[in-house]
Design an enzyme around this catalytic site. Structure first.
Site, mmCIF file in Angstrom:
data_model
loop_
_atom_site.group_PDB
_atom_site.id
_atom_site.type_symbol
_atom_site.label_atom_id
_atom_site.label_comp_id
_atom_site.label_asym_id
_atom_site.label_seq_id
_atom_site.Cartn_x
_atom_site.Cartn_y
_atom_site.Cartn_z
ATOM 1 N N ALA A 31 -20.292 27.364 -22.669
ATOM 2 C CA ALA A 31 -21.539 28.130 -23.437
ATOM 3 C C ALA A 31 -21.645 27.646 -24.748
ATOM 4 O O ALA A 31 -21.662 28.204 -25.607
ATOM 5 C CB ALA A 31 -21.334 29.564 -23.459
ATOM 6 N N HIS B 53 -19.624 24.341 -31.517
ATOM 7 C CA HIS B 53 -18.786 23.731 -30.961
ATOM 8 C C HIS B 53 -19.233 22.058 -31.196
ATOM 9 O O HIS B 53 -18.411 21.393 -31.256
ATOM 10 C CB HIS B 53 -19.046 23.899 -29.245
ATOM 11 N N SER C 106 -21.632 31.806 -31.848
ATOM 12 C CA SER C 106 -20.561 32.601 -31.000
ATOM 13 C C SER C 106 -21.376 32.425 -29.774
ATOM 14 O O SER C 106 -22.581 32.639 -29.340
ATOM 15 C CB SER C 106 -20.144 33.823 -31.168
#
Ligand code: PAF
Length: 278
Positions: free
Chosen positions: A32, A37, A186
């Protein structure tokens, strides 16, 4: 973009790179993927020759069955997302690749740092995180591994684990990426409605307020005022603690050089965490 599903095929590719003296960077994720990231991946690309990104939703770190079931899984979207970033090796193993039958893991003692904050509310969580990260490290054998500071306690614990197990891996802690609004990026934000995203802003507002409070009162008083402030919002607070960054022990009447505030709260049934260094 190469996607590897087994440890064997990944190891063959990595052995070839290592034989050519290439340095390996590793970004472990549960998928996800979002810009946060991506920042880790970009940092890795800028520092090492070959970057491995793992995508594996690790059951051993979830102490809540519903949370595990609801955790977003979107491998093809993640692969497409990484395709636009640069050349990375994606490792998307299933459970038996990460936890083979002969796998064993002895509990790692960390002087209680895994039992406070997240550890207090998610018993066993960090042993599960250390187990999976140790296993992934054994497969990838990276020179450097990249983690986001939103999971501040996780970074502290992985650093300690690397010391305890004497692993030759540099842990690179990277700053939290935030939406324009301030909300920390997140994977769990995918589960928030637009209204909940607005409600969740109280977390960052409280952390920012604490930065001001640091100049006016001691940690204990600041914590009380920050909690009162937080309670004006619509989230359910699980904890708000001000800790020393290395021991993770709560601060009382004086600030430390590395004073950090950690918050965990429920926005509806989505559990969010955030951190700020004060
Ligand atoms: O931070 C995460 O996404 C996970 O805890 C990690 C490090 C990938 C281990 O499953």
């Amino acid at each position: 973009m190469s996607v590897f599903y087994t440890r064997q095929t990944l190891t063959i590719a990595l052995d070839k790179a290592k034989a050519e003296n290439k340095s390996i960077g590793f970004v472990p994720t549960m998928g996800a993927l979002h810009e946060g990231h991506l920042a880790l991946v970009k940092r890795a690309i800028s520092e090492v020759d070959v970057v491995v990104v793992s995508i594996f939703v690790n059951p051993t770190q979830f102490n809540n069955k519903e949370d595990l079931e609801k955790y977003p899984r979107m491998l093809s979207t993640d692969v497409a997302f990484l395709e636009n970033t640069g050349n990375v090796l994606i490792f998307a193993p299933d459970y038996s690749e990460v936890y083979p039958l002969n796998d064993s893991f002895d509990k790692i003692e960390l002087n209680g740092t895994d039992e406070v904050l997240e550890g207090k509310y998610r018993p066993g969580h960090f042993q599960g995180v250390m187990h999976v990260v140790r296993n992934l490290f054994q497969i990838v054998k990276p020179n450097k591994a990249y983690f986001g500071l939103k999971d501040f306690q996780q970074v502290a614990i992985i650093k300690k684990m690397v010391q305890v197990l004497n692993l030759p891996i540099e842990i690179v802690a990277c700053p939290t990426l935030r939406e324009k609004s301030g909300i920390a990026m997140s994977s769990r934000n995918l589960r928030l409605t637009e209204n909940q995203k607005t409600d969740a802003l109280i977390i960052y507002q409280t952390l920012t307020y604490l930065k001001e409070l640091k100049h006016k009162c001691n940690p204990e008083e600041a914590k009380k005022l920050a909690k009162d402030y937080f309670m004006k919002g619509d989230l359910t607070l699980e904890y708000l603690e001000i800790v020393e960054g290395n021991t993770l022990q709560s601060l009382g009447d004086s600030w430390a050089e590395d004073s950090t505030c950690c918050i965990a709260a429920f926005c509806g049934n989505v559990r969010l965490i955030d951190t700020i260094q004060l």
